[in-house]
Design an enzyme around this catalytic site. Structure first.
Site, short mmCIF file in Angstrom:
data_model
loop_
_atom_site.label_atom_id
_atom_site.label_comp_id
_atom_site.label_asym_id
_atom_site.label_seq_id
_atom_site.Cartn_x
_atom_site.Cartn_y
_atom_site.Cartn_z
NE ARG A 298 -4.16 -1.91 1.93
CZ ARG A 298 -5.09 -2.29 2.79
NH1 ARG A 298 -4.98 -1.94 4.07
NH2 ARG A 298 -6.13 -3.01 2.40
CE1 TYR A 442 -2.18 -1.79 -9.58
CE2 TYR A 442 -2.00 -0.34 -7.70
CZ TYR A 442 -1.54 -0.76 -8.92
OH TYR A 442 -0.45 -0.16 -9.48
CD GLU A 443 -1.72 -4.39 -3.45
OE1 GLU A 443 -2.16 -5.01 -2.47
OE2 GLU A 443 -1.15 -4.94 -4.40
N GLY A 444 -6.62 -2.36 -2.17
CA GLY A 444 -7.68 -1.76 -1.36
C GLY A 444 -8.12 -0.43 -1.91
#
Length: 591
Positions: A298, A442-444
């Protein structure tokens, strides 16, 4: 064709003048040799590699994209990517921050973040191939056995292999508790992994001889939900006892995605058909192990936002200087030319200053956060490491969520400076807009980052990192309360910091009364928190000018941009506070 020049002056200013990185890093365990001279030399080399090798492949890689051969289930990367990866590996960059006993150089994460920005600005699509390997190495270092580390980690550090993270499935999305990939016991302590994963960056490519997948799957006795997930090492090619490559494993790409941006990066559907895999870490504890990769990932995605913002800024600034069009409203500024350049237009300057304020503020934030990860890992005592850990946990959703969202704004403003010429592919700036779009997802997604910030870091953890960070801001304001050079910044920073604390307390109380208030407020709370955080970074930057050896033009640019940020961007907090105050009642059910 777009330009790129590594922003070494601003990186050095942020690292050494604003953050005092040399003093911090050299006092950490094993950090005696991490002097400014060494770190400067690393930055110089990274800049040369990115400018000469990576940046020239950015537009061509986007135009060509990746090629997928259905018959062989293989991916060919764009022209120049393989040679660039070889130059990267030969230069030792694949092991820059990895431990020496794994073959790495054991340099601090902070310099890794700075060089990653440089490489990602050069070619973001290409940079995803080595980026995923960093997370895989981190997970294996923390959770793998010595045998697994020697077998799988060392070749990645050497640059011979790469790694991936295989989480998402078609039916699961971000809810990993719904994943169905299964792991069945087999001979020799191995498992048979069966299932399909989607959106796997660098899942298949031609850059290295092997790819090591870290895969989340369920054991036969796994409890339901996220508590029943384990993590497995699944190599593309099986590895013999002597480290040589064996037979092809039963894992292959089923397709690659046709994407809006990042076309040079292979985003794969990966099919595991009873593929040979090995448990890493404890059974049913795979999600926790994967999250050791997630925090680093992140932060890395936040750096991607900065990288795109920086390159877009460089090109829109250059275009505004060179483009002659119309005249200044107050009369010609270049009377010897047929028209003035775009810089005479106040609105163009607003767009450029917005990009600069975001880029330089984000750089300070990301390097500050990365510096805390070094303290967390190698601080002198447990209390110091714990405080740094709390700070990192608190700042990660801001560093990922806000910086990637502001990259959307920055790249959009860059295109706007170009006008219609920005919409044309041959000028290159539209690629930055397309490439930036995925990084908020992406990655949340931003919503997930916001929920993590408010729901976990503030409420569940009782604001542990927030309290440390707020206390630091308050101490800074008290220290510089009488500093004439900071007068325009300290008063509003102190005011917004207090309002941030009051808002956080009031919001926590409201959520106790109605949990739905968390979801209603989280996104705006993330923005509010982020804008105050960047304000602190800008105030620290101006304070650092007094002791900096930078040229006066550099210093004046910092002062001007800080003033712009405080007067034109920081007041956005008022809008976000109004939205938070409006509450859940303004979000009625939609039928």
């Amino acid at each position: 064709m777009t330009i790129y020049k590594a922003p070494l002056d601003d990186q050095r200013f942020a690292l050494f003048d604003v953050l005092g990185a040399e003093a911090v890093l050299t006092k950490l365990q094993g950090g005696e040799g991490h002097t400014r001279d060494l770190l400067d030399a690393v930055l110089e080399e990274a800049g040369r590699l990115s400018e000469a090798v990576l940046a020239p492949t950015n537009a061509s890689g986007d135009e060509e994209g990746c090629h997928f051969d259905k018959a062989t289930q293989t991916v060919t990367t764009p022209k120049g990517f393989k040679a660039a990866f070889k130059a990267f590996a030969d230069g030792g960059w694949t092991g820059l921050t990895q431990a020496e006993h794994f073959g790495g150089q054991a340099l601090p994460n902070t310099i890794g973040t700075a060089t990653t920005e440089i490489f990602q600005s050069g070619n973001l699509s290409w940079s995803l191939y080595p980026l995923l390997s960093e997370g895989a190495c981190h997970a294996m270092e923390l959770h793998g056995t010595e045998e697994q580390q020697n077998t799988y980690l060392k070749p990645i550090v050497e640059g011979r292999w790469t790694g991936t993270m295989c989480l998402t499935e078609p039916q699961a999305g971000s809810d990993l508790g719904l994943l169905k990939t299964r792991a069945e016991t087999a001979e020799n302590d191995s498992y048979k992994i069966t299932g399909t994963k989607i959106f796997i960056s660098a899942g298949e490519h031609d850059l290295t001889e092997n790819i090591i997948h870290l895969v989340l799957a369920r054991l036969p006795d796994a409890p339901a939900g996220s508590r029943g997930i384990s993590m497995f090492i699944v190599p593309k090619f099986k590895v013999n006892a002597d480290g040589s490559l064996g037979a092809r494993n039963a894992v292959a790409a089923g397709a690659i995605e046709h994407k809006m941006g990042l076309r040079g990066s292979a985003t794969c559907v990966m099919n595991f058909d009873a593929a040979e895999g090995y448990l890493i870490g404890q059974p049913h504890k795979g999600l926790a192990a994967m999250f050791t990769m997630m925090n680093a990932a992140r932060l890395g995605v936040g750096v991607q936002g900065l990288a795109l913002t920086e390159r877009a800024l460089q090109n829109s600034s250059n275009y505004a200087r060179e483009r002659l069009q119309s005249r200044s409203l107050s009369g010609p500024k270049f009377p010897d030319k047929p028209a003035d350049n775009l810089l005479v237009q106040p609105d163009v300057r607003r767009m450029l200053l917005t990009q600069r304020a975001i880029a330089e503020g984000s750089r300070a934030l990301l390097l500050y956060t990365s510096l805390q990860t070094d303290v967390e890992a190698r601080g002198a005592d447990e209390a110091t490491r714990k405080q740094a850990s709390d700070l990192v946990a608190f700042l990660i959703p801001i560093a990922k969520g806000l910086v990637t969202e502001l990259a959307q704004e920055s790249t959009k403003e860059a295109l706007q400076v170009y006008g219609g010429h920005g919409y044309i592919a041959e000028n290159g700036v539209e690629q930055f807009v397309r490439d930036a779009r995925i990084i908020t997802l992406y990655e949340g997604t931003t919503g997930i980052q916001a929920a993590d910030l408010l729901g976990r870091k503030i409420l569940q953890l009782q604001g542990a990192g927030f309290k440390i960070f707020l206390k630091e801001i308050q101490a800074f304001c008290q220290q510089h309360a009488q500093d004439a050079a900071l007068r325009e910044l300290i008063a509003p920073l102190a005011t917004y910091a207090k309002q941030w604390a009051d808002l956080t307390l009031a919001l926590a109380q409201r959520v106790q009364g109605n949990p739905e208030e968390l979801g209603a407020a989280a996104n705006d709370y993330l923005y509010y928190s982020g804008y105050v955080t960047l304000a602190y970074m800008w105030a620290r930057s101006v304070a650092a000018l007094a002791g900096s050896s930078q040229q006066e033009a550099f210093k004046q640019s910092k002062r001007d941009t800080a003033k712009f940020y405080f007067t034109r961007i920081l007041p956005r907090c008022l809008t976000h506070q109004a939205a938070i105050d409006a509450g859940i009642d303004t979000l009625p059910a939609i039928v």
